[in-house]
Design a protein around this motif. Structure first.
Motif, short mmCIF file in Angstrom:
data_model
loop_
_atom_site.label_atom_id
_atom_site.label_comp_id
_atom_site.label_asym_id
_atom_site.label_seq_id
_atom_site.Cartn_x
_atom_site.Cartn_y
_atom_site.Cartn_z
N ARG A 257 -0.80 2.79 -13.10
CA ARG A 257 0.67 2.86 -13.14
C ARG A 257 1.27 2.49 -11.78
NH1 ARG A 257 4.60 5.69 -11.61
NH2 ARG A 257 3.42 7.42 -10.73
N ARG A 258 0.74 3.11 -10.74
CA ARG A 258 1.26 2.86 -9.39
C ARG A 258 1.00 1.42 -8.94
NH1 ARG A 258 2.04 7.20 -5.53
NH2 ARG A 258 2.21 9.18 -6.61
N PHE A 259 -0.21 0.93 -9.22
CA PHE A 259 -0.54 -0.43 -8.84
C PHE A 259 0.35 -1.44 -9.57
CE2 PHE A 259 -2.64 -4.47 -9.43
CZ PHE A 259 -2.92 -4.82 -8.12
N ASP A 260 0.49 -1.26 -10.88
CA ASP A 260 1.30 -2.18 -11.67
C ASP A 260 2.74 -2.22 -11.19
OD1 ASP A 260 -0.96 -2.80 -13.13
OD2 ASP A 260 -0.35 -1.66 -14.90
N ALA A 261 3.28 -1.07 -10.82
CA ALA A 261 4.66 -1.03 -10.32
C ALA A 261 4.79 -1.81 -9.01
CB ALA A 261 5.10 0.42 -10.12
N ALA A 262 3.84 -1.61 -8.10
CA ALA A 262 3.88 -2.33 -6.81
C ALA A 262 3.64 -3.82 -7.03
CB ALA A 262 2.84 -1.76 -5.86
N ALA B 203 0.84 -1.20 0.00
CA ALA B 203 0.00 0.00 0.00
C ALA B 203 0.88 1.25 0.00
CB ALA B 203 -0.94 -0.01 1.21
N ARG B 204 1.92 1.26 0.82
CA ARG B 204 2.82 2.41 0.86
C ARG B 204 3.56 2.59 -0.47
NH1 ARG B 204 3.51 0.54 6.08
NH2 ARG B 204 5.42 -0.58 5.55
N GLU B 205 3.86 1.47 -1.15
CA GLU B 205 4.52 1.57 -2.45
C GLU B 205 3.59 2.21 -3.48
OE1 GLU B 205 6.37 -1.96 -4.02
OE2 GLU B 205 6.98 -2.57 -2.00
N VAL B 206 2.31 1.88 -3.41
CA VAL B 206 1.35 2.46 -4.35
C VAL B 206 1.19 3.95 -4.08
CG1 VAL B 206 -1.06 2.47 -5.12
CG2 VAL B 206 0.11 0.30 -4.73
N HIS B 207 0.98 4.30 -2.81
CA HIS B 207 0.81 5.70 -2.42
C HIS B 207 1.04 5.80 -0.92
CE1 HIS B 207 -1.03 9.59 -1.65
NE2 HIS B 207 -0.99 9.81 -2.95
N PRO B 208 1.81 6.79 -0.46
CA PRO B 208 2.10 6.89 0.98
C PRO B 208 0.84 7.05 1.84
CG PRO B 208 3.46 8.44 -0.27
CD PRO B 208 2.51 7.80 -1.24
N GLY B 209 -0.24 7.58 1.29
CA GLY B 209 -1.47 7.78 2.07
C GLY B 209 -2.46 6.64 1.96
#
Length: 157
Positions: A117-122, A42-48
């Motif tokens: 993009r963020r989900f795929d990276a994590a 979750a933190r990798e996707v977004h810190p919040g």
């Protein structure tokens, strides 16, 4: 705890096969570790991002576009709870609501481009960890593991 409940639990425990105890132990360990990994992801996707929200993103990525009521039913959560979680994801710019072409009163949820993009990276990092962990397993064992996990999830939850 009332005595009748204590006796019933003791009786059940006496007759519980050792394999079932092992399943319960291993599943508990898996879930405990899974919560820790979900927090990291979750933190990798977004810190919040809340740890439980990673699972929502996974379903939205898999579905592409889904109505809130359908997603709530699939996940087994209330619409109100899910709506609050989705609202938080919208606030982070990870999820959007679009009008449902079949019913203009309803909306369809999907990941934003940034959310994808963020989900795929994590997820890429997580899949690499799976590859490292399961790399010595045969393809048949990995397939059996996936099949049995799916079966368990479908029957238990």
């Amino acid at each position: 705890m009332p005595e009748t409940v204590r006796r019933t639990l003791a009786t059940v425990d006496e007759h519980l096969p050792e394999a079932m105890r092992a399943v319960e132990h291993e599943l508990t360990a898996l879930l405990r570790r899974g919560r820790a990994v979900s927090s990291e992801l979750a933190r990798e996707v977004h810190p919040g991002l809340e740890p439980d929200a990673y699972g929502l993103l996974l379903w939205l990525r898999r579905c592409g576009s889904v109505r809130l009521t359908d997603l709530a039913a699939r996940l087994g959560v209330g619409k109100g709870t899910l709506s609050r979680q989705i609202h938080g994801l919208e606030g982070l710019g990870l999820v959007r609501r679009d009008p449902d072409p079949a019913d203009r009163r309803a909306a369809r949820l999907s990941l934003t481009e940034e959310g994808q993009r963020r989900f795929d990276a994590a997820q890429g990092g997580r899949l690499e960890r799976f590859r490292q962990t399961l790399g010595t397993w045969s393809a048949a064992d990995v397939g059996d593991f996936a099949r049995l996990l799916r079966r368990f999830n479908e029957e238990y939850f």
